[in-house]
Motif scaffolding. Structure first.
Motif, mmCIF file in Angstrom:
data_model
loop_
_atom_site.group_PDB
_atom_site.id
_atom_site.type_symbol
_atom_site.label_atom_id
_atom_site.label_comp_id
_atom_site.label_asym_id
_atom_site.label_seq_id
_atom_site.Cartn_x
_atom_site.Cartn_y
_atom_site.Cartn_z
ATOM 1 N N ASP A 131 0.454 8.583 4.705
ATOM 2 C CA ASP A 131 1.002 7.942 3.606
ATOM 3 C C ASP A 131 1.269 9.313 2.632
ATOM 4 O O ASP A 131 0.431 10.072 2.218
ATOM 5 N N GLN A 188 -10.234 11.027 -3.233
ATOM 6 C CA GLN A 188 -10.915 9.825 -3.782
ATOM 7 C C GLN A 188 -11.719 8.952 -2.736
ATOM 8 O O GLN A 188 -12.494 8.030 -3.162
ATOM 9 N N TYR A 189 -11.884 9.407 -1.907
ATOM 10 C CA TYR A 189 -12.925 8.879 -0.812
ATOM 11 C C TYR A 189 -14.193 9.622 -0.453
ATOM 12 O O TYR A 189 -14.175 11.020 -0.328
ATOM 13 N N PRO A 235 -14.814 0.240 -1.626
ATOM 14 C CA PRO A 235 -14.169 1.084 -2.558
ATOM 15 C C PRO A 235 -14.618 2.621 -2.199
ATOM 16 O O PRO A 235 -15.900 2.848 -2.012
ATOM 17 N N LEU A 249 -7.616 3.239 7.096
ATOM 18 C CA LEU A 249 -7.220 2.107 6.099
ATOM 19 C C LEU A 249 -8.238 2.593 4.829
ATOM 20 O O LEU A 249 -9.512 3.223 4.963
ATOM 21 N N ASP A 250 -7.830 2.239 3.491
ATOM 22 C CA ASP A 250 -8.481 2.124 2.539
ATOM 23 C C ASP A 250 -9.776 1.149 2.485
ATOM 24 O O ASP A 250 -9.444 -0.126 2.488
ATOM 25 N N GLY A 292 -11.188 -0.435 0.305
ATOM 26 C CA GLY A 292 -11.381 -1.197 -0.708
ATOM 27 C C GLY A 292 -10.151 -2.353 -0.840
ATOM 28 O O GLY A 292 -10.383 -3.391 -1.481
ATOM 29 N N THR A 293 -8.973 -1.574 -0.464
ATOM 30 C CA THR A 293 -7.888 -2.601 -0.669
ATOM 31 C C THR A 293 -7.356 -2.880 0.703
ATOM 32 O O THR A 293 -6.204 -3.586 0.773
ATOM 33 N N ASN A 294 -7.821 -2.256 1.923
ATOM 34 C CA ASN A 294 -7.271 -2.484 3.263
ATOM 35 C C ASN A 294 -5.902 -1.960 3.446
ATOM 36 O O ASN A 294 -5.008 -2.119 4.355
ATOM 37 N N LYS A 295 -5.312 -1.273 2.636
ATOM 38 C CA LYS A 295 -4.089 -0.305 2.543
ATOM 39 C C LYS A 295 -4.196 0.574 3.836
ATOM 40 O O LYS A 295 -5.003 1.577 4.026
#
Length: 223
Positions: free
Chosen positions: A56, A63-64, A116, A170-171, A173-176
């Protein structure tokens, strides 16, 4: 003249055999494990291996703060064989888990689940294979071609071991979807077509995959 023509034809044939073996996973080899393959692009892994990959462009890796590694899957579910038994398949996924945990924990603490600030790693082994190695350039001499054919027929010719993986990040928190990668590798050759493949035959491949994932994280972190 006939000998020269035959030699030319043999050379062309041998080049064709060698050229058919691509280091990149081809679209017809995609397993369906990933939801979308359309954004994958040819790229080089940190170790210089050709892979199909997408990251992406808006990803902010900083942020992780931890990583959760899901148990490695076998996808699609394979049917064990005499040559590649269930013990080998289980050993491969188990070792993949170990390698990912070992490498990725060098930079991020391991989480006990998604959430998150957590990177979720979902990986699958999508192919396990053994095949007789292709003719090598020095075997274009007619007598060597005959010897190679006899060796293959009698089962004493080296057997190439192969492995393929598809992984999505994947994120938590959001599964993005943050990134995806599809790649394959070649392990240790077996001595003949009766030798049973073991998970140890492809440990070098898995170690390389896990190391590249860690190095990719470090590269993104340094941007």
């Amino acid at each position: 003249m006939k000998l020269a023509l035959m030699m030319s034809m043999l050379c062309i044939a041998s080049i064709g055999v060698v050229g058919c073996s691509s280091k990149l996973t081809q679209p017809e080899e995609y397993s369906g494990f990933l939801k979308d393959y359309s954004q994958l692009k040819e790229a080089k892994s940190p170790s210089g291996v050709e892979v199909m990959r997408w990251v992406d462009p808006k990803l902010n890796i900083n942020q992780y703060t931890s990583v959760y590694i899901e148990p490695t899957q076998l996808y699609p579910k394979p049917q064990p064989t005499v040559k590649i038994p269930q013990s080998t398949l289980s050993g491969i996924t188990s070792y993949y888990d170990q390698a990912l945990n070992r490498e990725l924990s060098k930079s991020l603490p391991l989480a006990t689940g998604p959430g998150p600030g957590v990177i979720v790693v979902r990986a699958a082994i999508t192919a396990v294979s053994t095949k007789t190695e292709g003719l090598k350039p020095y075997e274009v001499i007619p007598i060597a071609l005959v010897a190679a054919a006899v060796s293959t027929a009698s089962g004493i010719r080296d057997q190439e071991t192969g492995l393929a993986t598809e992984a999505v990040f994947l994120d938590g928190g959001t599964n993005k979807i943050m990134a995806q990668v599809v790649r394959k590798g070649t392990g240790k050759p077996l001595e003949n077509d009766s030798q049973v493949m073991k998970s140890t035959d492809v440990k070098n491949v898995i170690d390389g995959w896990a190391s590249d994932m860690h190095q990719s994280y470090l590269k993104l972190k340094a941007k």
